[in-house]
Scaffold this motif. Structure first.
Motif, mmCIF file in Angstrom:
data_model
loop_
_atom_site.group_PDB
_atom_site.id
_atom_site.type_symbol
_atom_site.label_atom_id
_atom_site.label_comp_id
_atom_site.label_asym_id
_atom_site.label_seq_id
_atom_site.Cartn_x
_atom_site.Cartn_y
_atom_site.Cartn_z
ATOM 1 N N THR A 66 0.822 -1.211 0.000
ATOM 2 C CA THR A 66 0.000 0.000 0.000
ATOM 3 C C THR A 66 0.856 1.262 0.000
ATOM 4 O O THR A 66 0.444 2.295 -0.539
ATOM 5 C CB THR A 66 -0.919 0.036 1.227
ATOM 6 N N HIS A 67 2.038 1.199 0.596
ATOM 7 C CA HIS A 67 2.889 2.390 0.671
ATOM 8 C C HIS A 67 4.296 1.992 1.101
ATOM 9 O O HIS A 67 4.529 0.853 1.530
ATOM 10 C CB HIS A 67 2.311 3.404 1.659
ATOM 11 N N TYR A 68 5.190 2.950 0.964
ATOM 12 C CA TYR A 68 6.581 2.764 1.377
ATOM 13 C C TYR A 68 6.993 3.923 2.276
ATOM 14 O O TYR A 68 6.533 5.060 2.092
ATOM 15 C CB TYR A 68 7.514 2.744 0.157
ATOM 16 N N PRO A 69 7.909 3.676 3.214
ATOM 17 C CA PRO A 69 8.448 4.788 4.011
ATOM 18 C C PRO A 69 9.375 5.640 3.150
ATOM 19 O O PRO A 69 9.961 5.149 2.180
ATOM 20 C CB PRO A 69 9.218 4.070 5.124
ATOM 21 N N VAL A 70 9.489 6.901 3.465
ATOM 22 C CA VAL A 70 10.368 7.791 2.714
ATOM 23 C C VAL A 70 11.123 8.707 3.664
ATOM 24 O O VAL A 70 10.712 8.926 4.803
ATOM 25 C CB VAL A 70 9.595 8.662 1.699
ATOM 26 N N GLN A 71 12.220 9.237 3.173
ATOM 27 C CA GLN A 71 12.928 10.347 3.794
ATOM 28 C C GLN A 71 13.023 11.451 2.752
ATOM 29 O O GLN A 71 12.949 11.180 1.547
ATOM 30 C CB GLN A 71 14.325 9.915 4.251
ATOM 31 N N LEU A 72 13.164 12.678 3.195
ATOM 32 C CA LEU A 72 13.222 13.806 2.275
ATOM 33 C C LEU A 72 14.600 14.453 2.311
ATOM 34 O O LEU A 72 15.212 14.560 3.376
ATOM 35 C CB LEU A 72 12.155 14.844 2.627
ATOM 36 N N ASP A 73 15.065 14.876 1.146
ATOM 37 C CA ASP A 73 16.318 15.611 1.025
ATOM 38 C C ASP A 73 15.974 17.089 0.862
ATOM 39 O O ASP A 73 15.610 17.521 -0.238
ATOM 40 C CB ASP A 73 17.106 15.108 -0.186
ATOM 41 N N PRO A 74 16.063 17.881 1.928
ATOM 42 C CA PRO A 74 15.624 19.286 1.857
ATOM 43 C C PRO A 74 16.317 20.083 0.769
ATOM 44 O O PRO A 74 15.721 21.003 0.194
ATOM 45 C CB PRO A 74 15.965 19.827 3.253
ATOM 46 N N ALA A 75 17.552 19.740 0.476
ATOM 47 C CA ALA A 75 18.313 20.519 -0.505
ATOM 48 C C ALA A 75 17.768 20.337 -1.920
ATOM 49 O O ALA A 75 17.883 21.237 -2.758
ATOM 50 C CB ALA A 75 19.789 20.126 -0.459
ATOM 51 N N ARG A 76 17.156 19.198 -2.211
ATOM 52 C CA ARG A 76 16.672 18.919 -3.570
ATOM 53 C C ARG A 76 15.150 18.803 -3.655
ATOM 54 O O ARG A 76 14.604 18.633 -4.736
ATOM 55 C CB ARG A 76 17.287 17.605 -4.077
ATOM 56 N N LEU A 77 14.483 18.904 -2.536
ATOM 57 C CA LEU A 77 13.058 18.588 -2.501
ATOM 58 C C LEU A 77 12.220 19.583 -3.306
ATOM 59 O O LEU A 77 12.237 20.789 -3.053
ATOM 60 C CB LEU A 77 12.571 18.570 -1.045
ATOM 61 N N ASP A 78 11.465 19.068 -4.264
ATOM 62 C CA ASP A 78 10.496 19.862 -5.026
ATOM 63 C C ASP A 78 9.115 19.548 -4.455
ATOM 64 O O ASP A 78 8.286 18.871 -5.071
ATOM 65 C CB ASP A 78 10.585 19.508 -6.508
ATOM 66 N N ARG A 79 8.871 20.064 -3.284
ATOM 67 C CA ARG A 79 7.672 19.722 -2.526
ATOM 68 C C ARG A 79 6.396 20.148 -3.250
ATOM 69 O O ARG A 79 5.403 19.401 -3.271
ATOM 70 C CB ARG A 79 7.746 20.382 -1.151
ATOM 71 N N VAL A 80 6.386 21.321 -3.840
ATOM 72 C CA VAL A 80 5.189 21.827 -4.505
ATOM 73 C C VAL A 80 4.761 20.899 -5.631
ATOM 74 O O VAL A 80 3.586 20.517 -5.756
ATOM 75 C CB VAL A 80 5.425 23.253 -5.034
#
Length: 375
Positions: free
Chosen positions: A271-285
């Motif tokens: 159903t889903h996977y865990p993730v981590q975010l890289d703030p320097a590259r994150l295209d959140r929008v």
């Protein structure tokens, strides 16, 4: 119920005595053949916050006539059913969304559903219906833990199926939907269509439309199907030639599984996977723009600053970055698959979907079953 009000869904044969003042034609009454299965406690008197009968509203009676004609139903029977219903103020209050800016809190939301009472009730439900759950999973590919999670979140396995007269809830939301709601016209039209579906179903099953009880949104039975969902997805899974989502656990289990099959559940897909975010590259929008609709390949998601493990990178389809806010604390992020999205078709909320998954997994762990997300 899931509510976030977007779907949802149940219904049929749980009714007994005709409500006071109702005059249902003989061919629409609950048949004696099924009466012993349909008995319920005597309904409580009308709520103190109930308004006048809709029979006093000429514009509503004109709509009732239109429903009867389009649905090929007996005109007097429809007018009686709709006319004997009432606007209920608490239904209006319940459907009114929280004030804009009210913070969401996944941890608090989760604590309402993944808790000892539901887990214990879920263990008993699983133990009592193990063979049926295994059969449903084998035939449809929908994990037992997801089926159990849905029923637990919705009604605590039948402990809380709703106390509103279904027809009161549906007429209130069709004819008196709160004006402050940003989607009033759309939502009122939805509930009018559900009222029509409800009348067609009760006519076809010879059930008193004034007797059935459900949620404030008109959802019924253990899985809280809306009337249209009952008509489309409910199935006879116990082989007695009828569908009963109030009393038959096999019918409930099979119908929930069938619902997900209709929404393209994929066998053995997480159903889903865990993730981590890289703030320097994150295209959140860009990542959050599609909301919970899987729209990015794993590599495209990784290129936009989401750190995925090897299993997630090998995912064969598309993923959605799902954000679950935690009040003043940092949000939780996961990568949702097409199966996560399928759960949100039951209730259009990522919070709801993850609560279903985690409750089901907690029950599965307690009974030695398989979780929906491999650990």
């Amino acid at each position: 119920m899931i509510f976030s009000l977007r779907l949802i869904a149940t219904f049929l044969i749980a009714a007994c005595a005709v409500s006071a003042g109702a005059s249902t034609p003989k061919h629409h009454k609950l048949t004696a053949k099924h009466a012993h299965r349909a008995k319920v406690a005597t309904p409580p008197p009308a709520a103190a916050n109930a308004g006048p009968l809709y029979a006093t509203r000429p514009e509503v009676m004109l709509i009732a006539d239109d429903i009867a004609q389009r649905r090929n139903l007996d005109r007097d029977w429809v007018r009686n059913a709709v006319g004997q219903s009432r606007m209920v103020a608490s239904v209006v209050r319940a459907i009114t969304p929280p004030a804009v800016g009210t913070p969401k809190n996944w941890a608090l939301y989760r604590s309402r559903f993944v808790e000892p009472i539901r887990i214990r009730a879920g263990v008993k439900f699983w133990q009592d219906n193990r063979e049926t759950l295994e059969r449903a999973e084998r035939e449809t590919g929908v994990p037992a833990s997801i089926i159990v999670g849905i029923i637990g979140v919705e009604t605590i396995y039948g402990q809380q199926t709703g106390t509103y007269r279904v027809i009161d809830a549906l007429t209130t939301l069709a004819f008196d939907f709160p004006g402050a709601h940003p989607r009033k016209a759309e939502r009122a039209a939805f509930f009018l269509s559900e009222l029509e579906a409800f009348l067609s179903l009760t006519a076809r099953t010879q059930t008193d439309p004034l007797a059935l009880r459900g949620s404030y949104a008109g959802a019924m039975g253990l899985p809280q199907f809306m009337p249209s969902s009952w008509a489309k997805y409910a199935i006879d899974f116990d082989g007695d030639s009828r569908v009963d989502l109030f009393h038959s656990a096999p019918d409930v289990i099979g119908s929930v599984a069938n619902y997900f099959v209709a929404y393209k559940w994929q066998r053995d897909l997480p159903t889903h996977y865990p993730v981590q975010l890289d703030p320097a590259r994150l295209d959140r929008v860009t990542l959050l723009a599609p909301d919970i609709v899987p729209s990015f390949t794993p590599q495209a998601m990784a290129d936009k600053g989401v750190l995925l493990d090897a299993t997630a990178l090998a995912h064969p389809g598309k993923l959605a970055l799902v954000e679950l806010q935690n009040g003043a604390d940092a949000p939780l992020y996961i990568a949702g698959t097409d199966n996560f999205y399928a759960i949100t078709r039951y209730n259009w909320s990522s919070y709801y979907a993850l609560a279903v998954i985690e409750l089901g997994n907690a029950v599965a762990a307690a009974v030695g079953g398989a979780p929906a997300v491999p650990k």
